[in-house]
Design a protein around this motif. Structure first.
Motif, PDB file in Angstrom:
ATOM      1  N   GLY A 161       0.895  -1.267   0.046  1.00 33.01           N
ATOM      2  CA  GLY A 161      -0.050  -0.026   0.125  1.00 33.01           C
ATOM      3  C   GLY A 161       0.870   1.181  -0.096  1.00 33.01           C
ATOM      4  O   GLY A 161       0.415   2.645  -0.241  1.00 33.01           O
ATOM      5  N   HIS A 163       3.542   4.046  -1.432  1.00 35.13           N
ATOM      6  CA  HIS A 163       4.074   4.426  -2.794  1.00 35.13           C
ATOM      7  C   HIS A 163       5.645   4.354  -3.004  1.00 35.13           C
ATOM      8  O   HIS A 163       6.286   5.302  -2.238  1.00 35.13           O
ATOM      9  CB  HIS A 163       3.418   5.990  -3.019  1.00 35.13           C
ATOM     10  CG  HIS A 163       3.744   6.287  -4.553  1.00 35.13           C
ATOM     11  ND1 HIS A 163       3.195   7.405  -5.058  1.00 35.13           N
ATOM     12  CD2 HIS A 163       4.236   5.695  -5.626  1.00 35.13           C
ATOM     13  CE1 HIS A 163       3.403   7.563  -6.310  1.00 35.13           C
ATOM     14  NE2 HIS A 163       4.090   6.609  -6.567  1.00 35.13           N
ATOM     15  N   MET A 179       9.761  -4.349  -9.839  1.00 33.84           N
ATOM     16  CA  MET A 179       8.784  -5.398  -9.788  1.00 33.84           C
ATOM     17  C   MET A 179       8.712  -6.446  -8.345  1.00 33.84           C
ATOM     18  O   MET A 179       7.749  -6.728  -7.989  1.00 33.84           O
ATOM     19  CB  MET A 179       9.477  -6.528 -10.803  1.00 33.84           C
ATOM     20  CG  MET A 179       9.460  -6.147 -12.385  1.00 33.84           C
ATOM     21  SD  MET A 179       7.834  -5.393 -12.739  1.00 33.84           S
ATOM     22  CE  MET A 179       6.984  -6.769 -13.071  1.00 33.84           C
ATOM     23  N   LEU A 182       6.561  -4.227  -6.383  1.00 34.29           N
ATOM     24  CA  LEU A 182       5.117  -4.282  -6.888  1.00 34.29           C
ATOM     25  C   LEU A 182       4.660  -5.673  -6.394  1.00 34.29           C
ATOM     26  O   LEU A 182       3.524  -5.674  -5.785  1.00 34.29           O
ATOM     27  CB  LEU A 182       5.328  -4.361  -8.202  1.00 34.29           C
ATOM     28  CG  LEU A 182       3.946  -4.641  -9.054  1.00 34.29           C
ATOM     29  CD1 LEU A 182       3.123  -3.413  -8.700  1.00 34.29           C
ATOM     30  CD2 LEU A 182       3.970  -4.711 -10.592  1.00 34.29           C
ATOM     31  N   ASN A 183       5.350  -6.636  -6.325  1.00 37.39           N
ATOM     32  CA  ASN A 183       4.887  -7.984  -5.925  1.00 37.39           C
ATOM     33  C   ASN A 183       4.853  -7.795  -4.373  1.00 37.39           C
ATOM     34  O   ASN A 183       3.993  -8.808  -3.847  1.00 37.39           O
ATOM     35  CB  ASN A 183       6.220  -9.108  -6.372  1.00 37.39           C
ATOM     36  CG  ASN A 183       6.075  -9.417  -7.762  1.00 37.39           C
ATOM     37  OD1 ASN A 183       4.811  -8.995  -8.291  1.00 37.39           O
ATOM     38  ND2 ASN A 183       6.832  -9.955  -8.496  1.00 37.39           N
ATOM     39  N   ASN A 185       3.187  -5.486  -3.047  1.00 36.35           N
ATOM     40  CA  ASN A 185       2.009  -4.621  -2.947  1.00 36.35           C
ATOM     41  C   ASN A 185       2.159  -3.280  -2.698  1.00 36.35           C
ATOM     42  O   ASN A 185       1.217  -2.681  -2.251  1.00 36.35           O
ATOM     43  CB  ASN A 185       0.979  -5.393  -1.807  1.00 36.35           C
ATOM     44  CG  ASN A 185       0.794  -6.778  -2.200  1.00 36.35           C
ATOM     45  OD1 ASN A 185       0.209  -7.056  -3.449  1.00 36.35           O
ATOM     46  ND2 ASN A 185       0.800  -7.550  -1.288  1.00 36.35           N
ATOM     47  N   ALA A 186       3.412  -2.835  -3.089  1.00 35.23           N
ATOM     48  CA  ALA A 186       3.664  -1.314  -3.387  1.00 35.23           C
ATOM     49  C   ALA A 186       2.972  -0.788  -4.534  1.00 35.23           C
ATOM     50  O   ALA A 186       2.846  -1.585  -5.484  1.00 35.23           O
ATOM     51  CB  ALA A 186       5.171  -0.859  -3.061  1.00 35.23           C
ATOM     52  N   THR A 187       2.788   0.381  -4.431  1.00 32.26           N
ATOM     53  CA  THR A 187       2.304   1.138  -5.689  1.00 32.26           C
ATOM     54  C   THR A 187       3.619   1.520  -6.274  1.00 32.26           C
ATOM     55  O   THR A 187       4.483   2.194  -5.400  1.00 32.26           O
ATOM     56  CB  THR A 187       1.370   2.364  -5.453  1.00 32.26           C
ATOM     57  OG1 THR A 187       0.233   1.908  -4.907  1.00 32.26           O
ATOM     58  CG2 THR A 187       0.998   3.141  -6.733  1.00 32.26           C
ATOM     59  N   VAL A 188       3.986   1.156  -7.416  1.00 25.72           N
ATOM     60  CA  VAL A 188       5.430   1.658  -7.886  1.00 25.72           C
ATOM     61  C   VAL A 188       5.266   2.615  -8.905  1.00 25.72           C
ATOM     62  O   VAL A 188       4.756   2.519  -9.909  1.00 25.72           O
ATOM     63  CB  VAL A 188       6.042   0.513  -8.312  1.00 25.72           C
ATOM     64  CG1 VAL A 188       7.673   0.471  -8.622  1.00 25.72           C
ATOM     65  CG2 VAL A 188       6.151  -0.793  -7.144  1.00 25.72           C
ATOM     66  N   THR A 189       6.394   3.552  -8.827  1.00 25.23           N
ATOM     67  CA  THR A 189       6.663   4.648 -10.205  1.00 25.23           C
ATOM     68  C   THR A 189       7.952   4.350 -10.245  1.00 25.23           C
ATOM     69  O   THR A 189       8.815   4.445  -9.514  1.00 25.23           O
ATOM     70  CB  THR A 189       6.215   6.284  -9.689  1.00 25.23           C
ATOM     71  OG1 THR A 189       5.124   5.938  -9.166  1.00 25.23           O
ATOM     72  CG2 THR A 189       6.656   6.953 -10.763  1.00 25.23           C
ATOM     73  N   ILE A 190       8.354   4.235 -11.598  1.00 25.17           N
ATOM     74  CA  ILE A 190       9.642   4.092 -12.231  1.00 25.17           C
ATOM     75  C   ILE A 190      10.124   5.314 -12.905  1.00 25.17           C
ATOM     76  O   ILE A 190       9.307   5.640 -13.871  1.00 25.17           O
ATOM     77  CB  ILE A 190       9.837   2.868 -13.121  1.00 25.17           C
ATOM     78  CG1 ILE A 190       9.359   1.548 -12.423  1.00 25.17           C
ATOM     79  CG2 ILE A 190      11.271   2.676 -13.426  1.00 25.17           C
ATOM     80  CD1 ILE A 190       9.051   0.475 -13.287  1.00 25.17           C
ATOM     81  N   CYS A 191      11.158   5.914 -12.361  1.00 27.27           N
ATOM     82  CA  CYS A 191      11.444   7.247 -12.999  1.00 27.27           C
ATOM     83  C   CYS A 191      12.910   7.093 -13.550  1.00 27.27           C
ATOM     84  O   CYS A 191      13.505   5.987 -13.341  1.00 27.27           O
ATOM     85  CB  CYS A 191      11.617   8.505 -11.952  1.00 27.27           C
ATOM     86  SG  CYS A 191      10.030   8.736 -11.004  1.00 27.27           S
TER      87      CYS A 191
END
Lengths: 283, 283
Positions: A161, A163, A179, A182-183, A185-191
Motif C-alpha cells: 500500500g 508508494h 517488480m 510491486l510484488n 504490494n507497493a504502488t510503484v513509480t519508475i522514474c
C-alpha cells in the motif's frame, strides 16, 4: 521537531546472515562431503570490478564455501566468454555463477548473462530469472534488489500500500527492484533520465530507491519527511545517489553509504549460492 | 471549452494490419509452398473463451493462414496439457501457439504457459518472453499490451517523458504494458487493488491504461483533461474498465469499447505468428 531516522544497517544484517549461512554450509559439507563452489568471472582489468570480485570471493570463504575465479583478458570475445560460461554450467561442482558487470564493450553482455543456467543464476541476471521473479515464480532475484528487499523486511518496514518511487531502470537494479516492490504490494513509480517532473514525483514517495548511478543526484529537499530512503548508489568519497545528510534527521529510515545496500548485495549472492547448493542435495 | 477526443480506432487499424499481413502470408506461401499455422488450445467450455478462440481462428483465415484447433476437456490435467503443448512445440508445421486464458482451476497455468517454446510464443505469455521484452531484447510481446503500443504508435501519440499510469498488474496485461511504456521512455506508475490513493495517482496520468477487469471501475472524474485514455477492459454491455462517456469530449484520445484494444489484441497475435513464419524461412 526532528527525530533520528532508523539506520538500515546492511553491514550488521549481512554479518548476521553470514553467521546463519556458515551453519548451513557446514551442514551441506557434512551431508555431501563436498564444499559448495561459486564461480566468479572477471573479464579485463577494471579496478573496481577486481575489488568486487575479490570481496565476493572473500565472503564465500567466510561462510565456508569455495570460489573458483575465472579471470579472462580484456580482449575476450563474446564467443570465448559464452564458452567459459557453458563450461561452468556443465561443471557439476559449481553451484552458482557470477559474471562481474560491466564486461568490456566488445562483449554482448546480455547474451553472456542469459547463457548462465537458470539454476546457477545466483546473481539473478538472466532474462528468464527476471521474468520468473516478476511473475512471482521461484527464481533467484537480482542480488542488489533482493538484498534491498531483505533489508526492508528485516526492519519490518511496511511495503504494501506504500508508494515506492524507483529512480533508475537498469536491468539488474531499477527494473527488478520495481517488480519486487510491486510484488510486495507497493504502488510503484519508475522514474529515469527522461522523466520530466522528477522532484514532484519523488515528493510522493513513501519509499524512495536511488538507483541512477550519479553522485547525490537525488536532492534531500525532494524527499518528504518520514520516507524510507534506500540508496543503491556508491561513488568515490563514500557517497551515494541520494543526498543523505539532511535526511538523517527527518527520514523514517535510510541506508547509509557505505554499509547499507552494498553489504546486502554480497550477502544475497552468497545466500542464493547456498540455496542453490541445498537444492542440488534435495534433487 | 470542449473538443472532441481522438478516437483510437483499433478496429480500423487491425483491418489495415490484416491487409498487410495477407500480402506477407501470400509471399510466405509462394516461397515455401506451405501455409503458416497457428495452433490454438482451448481447455474446457467457457463460452467467452470459445468465442475468443473462434475469433482468432477466423482472423488466421482472413489473412490466408490456417489454425489448428486443439480442444481439450474441462477435466484436463496439467500433465496432459503440458504434453499437448510439447507436441505442438515439436511440430514443425506450427509457427505459433495460443493457449487461451484462463484454463480450468486444476491446471498450473504458469507451467503450461512456460512450456510454450519461445520461438512459438506469439501470444507473449512466457516468463522468458516477458523478461526478454522487459530487457529490450527481441521477443514477442504479450498480445494485448503489444497491440496497445501499436495503436499509440500508429496515432503518433507521444510516450517519451509522459507519465503513464497503469491500473492493474496481471502477468499478460498490467505488468507487460508497464514495461513496454517504460521502454518507450514513459515514467510509469503501476497501481492495483492495494493502492491507497488511486484517484490522486490517476489524476497525474498523461496516459492512463485501465487493466483491472472491473466494469467502469476507473471514474472519468479521476482523469485529467487531455489525457490519452486506453481501456483494456471488456464487460457485458460493451463497457470497459474506465467510465469513458464523459471523457469523449475532454480526453486527448481514447480507445472505444468495443473496437479499441480488443481488435488490436487479435491483430497482434496474427502479426506475431506471421513474423514467426517469416523467421522460420530466414533461418
Amino acid at each position: 521537531m526532528t527525530a533520528t531516522a532508523l539506520l538500515l544497517d546492511g553491514k550488521a544484517l549481512s554479518k548476521q546472515m553470514e553467521a546463519d549461512l556458515k551453519i548451513r554450509v557446514a551442514r551441506i559439507i557434512e551431508k555431501t562431503g563436498v564444499v559448495p563452489v561459486l564461480a566468479t568471472i572477471l573479464v579485463g582489468n577494471d579496478p573496481s570490478s577486481e575489488v568486487y570480485v575479490k570481496m565476493k570471493g572473500n565472503a564465500c570463504e567466510r561462510v565456508g564455501m569455495t570460489s573458483v575465479k575465472v579471470h579472462l583478458p580484456e580482449e575476450t570475445t563474446t564467443e570465448e566468454l559464452l564458452a567459459a560460461i557453458d563450461k561452468l554450467n556443465n561443471d557439476d561442482r559449481i553451484c552458482g555463477i557470477l559474471l562481474q558487470h560491466p564486461v568490456p564493450h566488445q562483449i554482448d553482455e546480455r547474451a553472456c548473462f542469459d547463457k548462465i543456467a537458470i539454476d546457477k543464476d545466483v546473481d539473478g541476471v538472466t532474462c528468464l530469472g527476471f521474468g520468473r521473479m516478476s511473475m512471482n515464480e521461484p527464481a533467484y532475484g537480482s542480488a542488489t534488489p533482493a538484498g534491498i528487499m531483505e533489508l526492508l523486511k528485516h526492519y519490518k518496514l511496511p511495503i504494501a500500500g506504500k508508494h515506492a518511487v524507483v529512480v533508475g531502470r537498469s536491468p539488474i537494479l531499477g527494473k527488478p527492484v520495481a517488480m519486487m516492490l510491486l510484488n510486495e504490494n507497493a504502488t510503484v513509480t519508475i522514474c529515469h533520465s527522461r522523466t520530466s517532473n522528477l522532484p514532484e514525483l519523488i515528493k510522493q514517495a513513501d519509499i524512495i530507491v536511488g538507483a541512477v548511478g550519479k553522485p547525490e543526484f537525488i536532492k534531500a529537499e525532494w524527499i518528504k519527511d518520514n520516507a524510507v530512503v534506500v540508496d543503491a548508489g556508491y561513488h568515490t568519497g563514500g557517497i551515494g545517489d541520494i543526498e543523505l545528510g539532511p535526511l538523517k534527521d527527518r527520514a523514517a529510515a535510510y541506508t547509509p553509504v557505505p554499509g547499507g545496500v552494498g553489504p546486502m548485495t554480497i550477502a544475497t549472492l552468497i545466500a542464493q549460492t547456498v540455496a542453490s547448493a541445498e537444492k542440488k542435495i534435495a534433487s
